[in-house]
Design a protein around this motif. Structure first.
Motif, PDB file in Angstrom:
ATOM      1  N   ALA A  87     -17.141  33.582 -18.544  1.00  0.00           N
ATOM      2  CA  ALA A  87     -18.049  34.350 -19.398  1.00  0.00           C
ATOM      3  C   ALA A  87     -17.844  34.023 -20.867  1.00  0.00           C
ATOM      4  CB  ALA A  87     -17.852  35.843 -19.148  1.00  0.00           C
ATOM      5  N   GLU A  88     -16.600  33.804 -21.255  1.00  0.00           N
ATOM      6  CA  GLU A  88     -16.304  33.465 -22.653  1.00  0.00           C
ATOM      7  C   GLU A  88     -16.906  32.117 -23.027  1.00  0.00           C
ATOM      8  OE1 GLU A  88     -11.974  35.736 -23.226  1.00  0.00           O
ATOM      9  OE2 GLU A  88     -12.051  33.658 -22.496  1.00  0.00           O
ATOM     10  N   ARG A  89     -16.879  31.168 -22.091  1.00  0.00           N
ATOM     11  CA  ARG A  89     -17.349  29.814 -22.399  1.00  0.00           C
ATOM     12  C   ARG A  89     -18.868  29.687 -22.281  1.00  0.00           C
ATOM     13  NH1 ARG A  89     -15.287  24.411 -22.260  1.00  0.00           N
ATOM     14  NH2 ARG A  89     -16.871  23.244 -23.397  1.00  0.00           N
ATOM     15  N   PHE A  90     -19.477  30.450 -21.364  1.00  0.00           N
ATOM     16  CA  PHE A  90     -20.911  30.257 -21.096  1.00  0.00           C
ATOM     17  C   PHE A  90     -21.689  31.578 -21.162  1.00  0.00           C
ATOM     18  CE2 PHE A  90     -18.646  26.863 -18.813  1.00  0.00           C
ATOM     19  CZ  PHE A  90     -19.288  25.740 -19.318  1.00  0.00           C
ATOM     20  N   PRO A  91     -21.604  32.291 -22.285  1.00  0.00           N
ATOM     21  CA  PRO A  91     -22.356  33.550 -22.390  1.00  0.00           C
ATOM     22  C   PRO A  91     -23.861  33.298 -22.276  1.00  0.00           C
ATOM     23  CG  PRO A  91     -21.566  32.846 -24.548  1.00  0.00           C
ATOM     24  CD  PRO A  91     -20.899  31.954 -23.543  1.00  0.00           C
ATOM     25  N   GLY A  92     -24.551  34.224 -21.630  1.00  0.00           N
ATOM     26  CA  GLY A  92     -25.990  34.094 -21.422  1.00  0.00           C
ATOM     27  C   GLY A  92     -26.353  33.416 -20.124  1.00  0.00           C
ATOM     28  N   PRO A 149     -30.097  26.348 -19.900  1.00  0.00           N
ATOM     29  CA  PRO A 149     -29.121  27.342 -19.460  1.00  0.00           C
ATOM     30  C   PRO A 149     -28.487  26.969 -18.126  1.00  0.00           C
ATOM     31  CG  PRO A 149     -31.352  28.166 -19.165  1.00  0.00           C
ATOM     32  CD  PRO A 149     -31.490  26.867 -19.877  1.00  0.00           C
ATOM     33  N   TYR A 150     -27.457  27.741 -17.764  1.00  0.00           N
ATOM     34  CA  TYR A 150     -26.672  27.411 -16.582  1.00  0.00           C
ATOM     35  C   TYR A 150     -26.771  28.513 -15.532  1.00  0.00           C
ATOM     36  CZ  TYR A 150     -24.622  24.338 -20.092  1.00  0.00           C
ATOM     37  OH  TYR A 150     -24.442  23.414 -21.105  1.00  0.00           O
ATOM     38  N   CYS A 151     -26.743  28.083 -14.281  1.00  0.00           N
ATOM     39  CA  CYS A 151     -26.672  29.011 -13.157  1.00  0.00           C
ATOM     40  C   CYS A 151     -25.454  28.628 -12.325  1.00  0.00           C
ATOM     41  CB  CYS A 151     -27.940  28.944 -12.303  1.00  0.00           C
ATOM     42  SG  CYS A 151     -27.892  30.008 -10.835  1.00  0.00           S
ATOM     43  N   PHE A 152     -24.433  29.480 -12.348  1.00  0.00           N
ATOM     44  CA  PHE A 152     -23.224  29.251 -11.563  1.00  0.00           C
ATOM     45  C   PHE A 152     -23.387  29.956 -10.220  1.00  0.00           C
ATOM     46  CE2 PHE A 152     -22.039  28.889 -15.988  1.00  0.00           C
ATOM     47  CZ  PHE A 152     -21.211  27.771 -16.003  1.00  0.00           C
ATOM     48  N   VAL A 153     -23.025  29.262  -9.155  1.00  0.00           N
ATOM     49  CA  VAL A 153     -23.179  29.802  -7.806  1.00  0.00           C
ATOM     50  C   VAL A 153     -21.835  29.775  -7.097  1.00  0.00           C
ATOM     51  CG1 VAL A 153     -24.456  29.665  -5.635  1.00  0.00           C
ATOM     52  CG2 VAL A 153     -25.510  28.833  -7.755  1.00  0.00           C
ATOM     53  N   SER A 154     -21.370  30.932  -6.665  1.00  0.00           N
ATOM     54  CA  SER A 154     -20.138  31.040  -5.883  1.00  0.00           C
ATOM     55  C   SER A 154     -20.475  31.741  -4.573  1.00  0.00           C
ATOM     56  CB  SER A 154     -19.062  31.823  -6.640  1.00  0.00           C
ATOM     57  OG  SER A 154     -17.978  32.138  -5.778  1.00  0.00           O
ATOM     58  N   GLU A 155     -20.739  30.958  -3.551  1.00  0.00           N
ATOM     59  CA  GLU A 155     -21.062  31.509  -2.231  1.00  0.00           C
ATOM     60  C   GLU A 155     -19.817  31.431  -1.356  1.00  0.00           C
ATOM     61  OE1 GLU A 155     -23.921  30.671   1.652  1.00  0.00           O
ATOM     62  OE2 GLU A 155     -24.342  29.622  -0.226  1.00  0.00           O
ATOM     63  N   PHE A 172     -25.378  38.205 -11.804  1.00  0.00           N
ATOM     64  CA  PHE A 172     -24.873  38.693 -13.077  1.00  0.00           C
ATOM     65  C   PHE A 172     -25.410  37.841 -14.226  1.00  0.00           C
ATOM     66  CE2 PHE A 172     -21.521  39.515  -9.933  1.00  0.00           C
ATOM     67  CZ  PHE A 172     -21.182  40.835 -10.165  1.00  0.00           C
ATOM     68  N   THR A 173     -25.435  38.419 -15.411  1.00  0.00           N
ATOM     69  CA  THR A 173     -25.584  37.660 -16.654  1.00  0.00           C
ATOM     70  C   THR A 173     -24.232  37.672 -17.348  1.00  0.00           C
ATOM     71  OG1 THR A 173     -27.928  38.219 -16.929  1.00  0.00           O
ATOM     72  CG2 THR A 173     -26.734  37.511 -18.885  1.00  0.00           C
ATOM     73  N   LEU A 174     -23.741  36.479 -17.717  1.00  0.00           N
ATOM     74  CA  LEU A 174     -22.452  36.397 -18.387  1.00  0.00           C
ATOM     75  C   LEU A 174     -22.612  36.788 -19.854  1.00  0.00           C
ATOM     76  CD1 LEU A 174     -21.065  33.041 -16.926  1.00  0.00           C
ATOM     77  CD2 LEU A 174     -20.834  35.367 -16.033  1.00  0.00           C
ATOM     78  N   GLN A 175     -21.640  37.497 -20.369  1.00  0.00           N
ATOM     79  CA  GLN A 175     -21.651  37.918 -21.764  1.00  0.00           C
ATOM     80  C   GLN A 175     -20.224  37.981 -22.264  1.00  0.00           C
ATOM     81  OE1 GLN A 175     -23.713  41.639 -21.318  1.00  0.00           O
ATOM     82  NE2 GLN A 175     -21.947  42.688 -20.465  1.00  0.00           N
ATOM     83  N   SER A 176     -20.044  38.194 -23.546  1.00  0.00           N
ATOM     84  CA  SER A 176     -18.682  38.236 -24.107  1.00  0.00           C
ATOM     85  C   SER A 176     -17.911  39.383 -23.471  1.00  0.00           C
ATOM     86  CB  SER A 176     -18.740  38.427 -25.623  1.00  0.00           C
ATOM     87  OG  SER A 176     -19.404  37.333 -26.227  1.00  0.00           O
TER      88      SER A 176
END
Length: 278
Positions: free
Chosen positions: A174-179, A149-155, A271-275
């Motif tokens: 979110a559309e590309r990497f749900p979950g 899985p992926y963890c995106f970080v925007s600081e 957050f958790t990304l989802q559709s």
């Protein structure tokens, strides 16, 4: 003697030097973070850091970085072979602080910031640096080629965008990497409006000020962001709270309602990304 390196950055990109200086100063004083690479980089850059030296903003930036480190550390404890994606990597050294030897790291930033970054860091089998903008999607394929899985970080990155661009970028992510996990800060309307009073930002061009107003991080559900956790600086660990300026500790103890009113507009969110909602 090592030669100095000129700094050629756009207005917003120049703000990456504030947390860099913060980590360097905290390292020298054995404060809230230990980052010898930051000390080295500050000493190498041909830039007048004196305008910010000694500001409380610098310690605040380091506390923020430590709190983001906690988000990433928690992700890696559950997903040691996952991928961490630094959106707007600047001159951050999170890889040096947190790498477990098994995870993959993708570091993204605009061409001028990345050119400066490449003067101090190199790609490895685990770590890759790429030119790109959060508002574009070409870099999504680079991330998708690495294990989830992926963890995106925007600081302190997406907050500098106009609202429409920020929301569009978040929705496509979110559309590309749900979950996936997204760690991101948000700024309230009040905070955006009062930048002219901010001790560091008032010294910079208005072109470098943050723009996106988000008064309620939970409202981003429609973009595909499910809020799991939302913190202010007062939710930092006891260790970090002890490192805050005495004035902040005093207000927290005696008039917490006043302090909360002042700082609640800036939040660090997971957050958790989802559709996205249609």
């Amino acid at each position: 003697m090592t030669s100095s390196m000129p700094v050629q950055l756009g207005p917003v990109q120049e703000t990456l030097l504030i947390p860099l200086l913060g980590r360097a100063e905290e390292t020298k004083r054995r404060g809230v973070i230990n980052d010898p690479r930051a000390v080295e980089i500050v000493e190498r850059l041909d830039y007048d850091f004196s305008k910010w030296s000694g500001m409380s903003t610098l310690r605040g930036a380091s506390i923020r970085t430590r709190m983001f480190d906690d988000f990433v550390r928690a992700f890696l404890s559950k997903h040691p072979h996952g991928t961490v994606v630094e959106i707007g990597a600047g001159l951050n050294t999170r890889y040096e602080r947190l790498d477990n030897g098994r995870a993959q790291w993708v570091e993204l930033d605009l061409p001028d910031s990345m050119a400066l970054r490449r003067a101090f860091f190199e790609d490895t089998d685990q770590r890759i640096m790429i030119d790109g903008s959060f508002t574009e999607t070409d870099w999504h394929d680079v991330v998708a080629a690495r294990p989830g899985p992926y963890c995106f970080v925007s600081e302190a990155v997406i907050i500098y965008l106009d609202e429409a661009k920020a929301l569009r970028g978040l929705k496509t992510l979110a559309e590309r990497f749900p979950g996936s996990t997204l760690a991101m800060d948000t700024t309230s309307s009040r905070m955006v409006e009062r930048q002219k009073h901010h001790e560091a930002m008032k010294l910079m061009s208005m072109d470098s000020w943050f723009r996106w107003r988000c008064d309620d991080p939970a409202s981003l559900e429609g973009q595909g962001l499910h809020l799991e956790e939302s913190l202010t600086f007062m939710d930092a660990s006891p260790e970090l709270l002890r490192a805050m300026p005495a004035s902040i500790r005093w207000m927290r103890r005696l008039v917490p309602w006043l302090l909360e009113w002042q700082i609640r507009g800036y939040r660090l969110n997971r957050f958790t990304l989802q559709s996205p909602v249609a």
